[in-house]
Motif scaffolding. Structure first.
Motif, PDB file in Angstrom:
ATOM      1  N   TYR A 182      55.712 -11.947   7.346  1.00  0.00           N
ATOM      2  CA  TYR A 182      55.759 -12.373   5.956  1.00  0.00           C
ATOM      3  C   TYR A 182      55.451 -13.854   5.792  1.00  0.00           C
ATOM      4  CZ  TYR A 182      57.962  -7.843   5.290  1.00  0.00           C
ATOM      5  OH  TYR A 182      58.213  -6.497   5.271  1.00  0.00           O
ATOM      6  N   ASP A 206      53.718 -21.093   3.212  1.00  0.00           N
ATOM      7  CA  ASP A 206      54.060 -20.026   2.265  1.00  0.00           C
ATOM      8  C   ASP A 206      54.895 -18.944   2.953  1.00  0.00           C
ATOM      9  OD1 ASP A 206      52.574 -21.294   0.304  1.00  0.00           O
ATOM     10  OD2 ASP A 206      50.758 -20.136   0.713  1.00  0.00           O
ATOM     11  N   ILE A 208      56.126 -15.226   2.111  1.00  0.00           N
ATOM     12  CA  ILE A 208      55.949 -14.100   1.198  1.00  0.00           C
ATOM     13  C   ILE A 208      57.256 -13.299   1.132  1.00  0.00           C
ATOM     14  CG2 ILE A 208      54.606 -12.015   0.728  1.00  0.00           C
ATOM     15  CD1 ILE A 208      52.344 -13.335   2.428  1.00  0.00           C
ATOM     16  N   HIS A 281      56.191 -15.487  -3.765  1.00  0.00           N
ATOM     17  CA  HIS A 281      56.345 -16.205  -2.503  1.00  0.00           C
ATOM     18  C   HIS A 281      57.030 -17.541  -2.754  1.00  0.00           C
ATOM     19  CE1 HIS A 281      52.908 -18.507  -4.000  1.00  0.00           C
ATOM     20  NE2 HIS A 281      53.084 -19.375  -3.006  1.00  0.00           N
TER      21      HIS A 281
END
Length: 323
Positions: A182, A206, A208, A281
């Motif tokens: 993720y 990032d 997610i 996110h």
């Protein structure tokens, strides 16, 4: 009479005795001599190639075993050297970063390695080159280990002096259900923006996650901003002191307000999809003295050395960011 030989003469209708000369005898012996010689040569070759005395067989097996063990030893030396190099990378990019200590340069890392004067006597002897190479590899490994040991001693002293600073370092991953699969785009000078449709710098990492996933403060500090941004949507910034700040973007909801003191691990908001976002996110940044740095370098409380390398590889492999 038994030893006399005759040939039949059809003209005279009689048998003529054949003279058994030395030349004729030798001529008859030639095929047997050649055949015997070839047979003997074959026996010699077979014996030389396939037959050894018990002592020779033992020596041959011992040499074979020594070469096999030598190969295993070299392989383990290479593995140890690789692990030591990885520890050096963590030392420079992780531990020294968190303590504000300047990384060691390559000259310092390689101090005491190399050189051939100590091996001249071995080179001029009958010692096999493979053994000499093993000694060189082992000596280089020990030298690098001594450098790393000294580095850890230096960092330990810095850690005892800067206990308060360590509490204000963003040392944890700011999301509750993080997983390698993720992790989106990482810190990079060039990533493709899915909404603006152009390449630009990506100054964070990032994560997610589903809308509503908890977001935690990465360290002790004071909320310097909790605002709505055109690009970041709902965003929170925390000042941790010592010139360090963190940023949490695209939130669905705030859990803190400007001026509020927070502790490491305290919920500051929830994952969302606000601002210029391609999906739910958390965009997370770390700034040191106003300059963006790679957040992965500060995940030392949550990651083992192997996990750290995996996160770096994953984050660097994604070319399209979420915002």
């Amino acid at each position: 009479m038994a030893n006399n030989k005759y040939i039949y003469d059809p003209e005279t209708l009689s048998y003529i005795p054949v003279e058994n000369t030395l030349k004729s005898k030798l001529k008859k012996l030639v095929p047997y001599a050649i055949g015997g010689g070839l047979f003997g040569l074959g026996i010699y070759i077979v014996t030389a190639v396939f037959y050894f005395t018990p002592k020779e067989k033992l020596q041959a097996q011992q040499i074979k075993d020594m070469k096999s063990r030598q190969a295993i030893f070299i392989e383990r030396l290479n593995e140890a050297d690789k692990e030591l190099d990885e520890l050096a990378v963590l030392d420079d990019s992780l531990y020294r970063t968190m303590l504000g200590v300047i990384p060691l340069d390559s000259t310092q890392r390689m101090a005491g390695t190399g050189g051939s004067n100590s091996y001249e006597e071995m080179i001029n002897s009958d010692i096999p080159s493979e053994i000499i190479d093993s000694y060189k590899m082992l000596d280089n490994l020990v030298a690098k280990m001594n450098v790393q040991k000294s580095s850890y001693s230096e960092l330990f002293k810095e850690a005892t002096i800067n206990v308060n600073r360590l509490q204000h370092l963003p040392a944890i991953i700011p999301i509750s259900n993080w997983d390698l699969k993720y992790i989106g785009s990482g810190f990079a000078p060039r990533r493709f923006h899915p909404i603006l449709k152009r390449w630009r710098q990506h100054e964070g990492i990032d994560f997610i996650a589903n809308v509503g996933t908890k977001i935690f403060a990465a360290a002790d500090g004071v909320v310097s901003s909790a605002r709505l941004s055109d690009s970041f949507g709902r965003v929170v910034e925390i000042d941790h002191g010592f010139g360090i700040t963190t940023l949490y973007a695209h939130m669905s909801k705030f859990e803190v307000k400007q001026g509020q003191k927070v502790k490491r691990g305290e919920v500051v908001g929830y994952v969302g999809n606000t601002g210029l976002s391609a999906g739910p996110h958390l965009h997370y940044e770390v700034h040191v003295h106003g300059k963006e740095v790679d957040p992965v370098n500060y995940f030392f409380k949550d990651l083992t050395a192997q996990e750290y390398r995996a996160v770096v590889e994953k984050a660097q492999s994604v070319e399209t960011c979420m915002e």
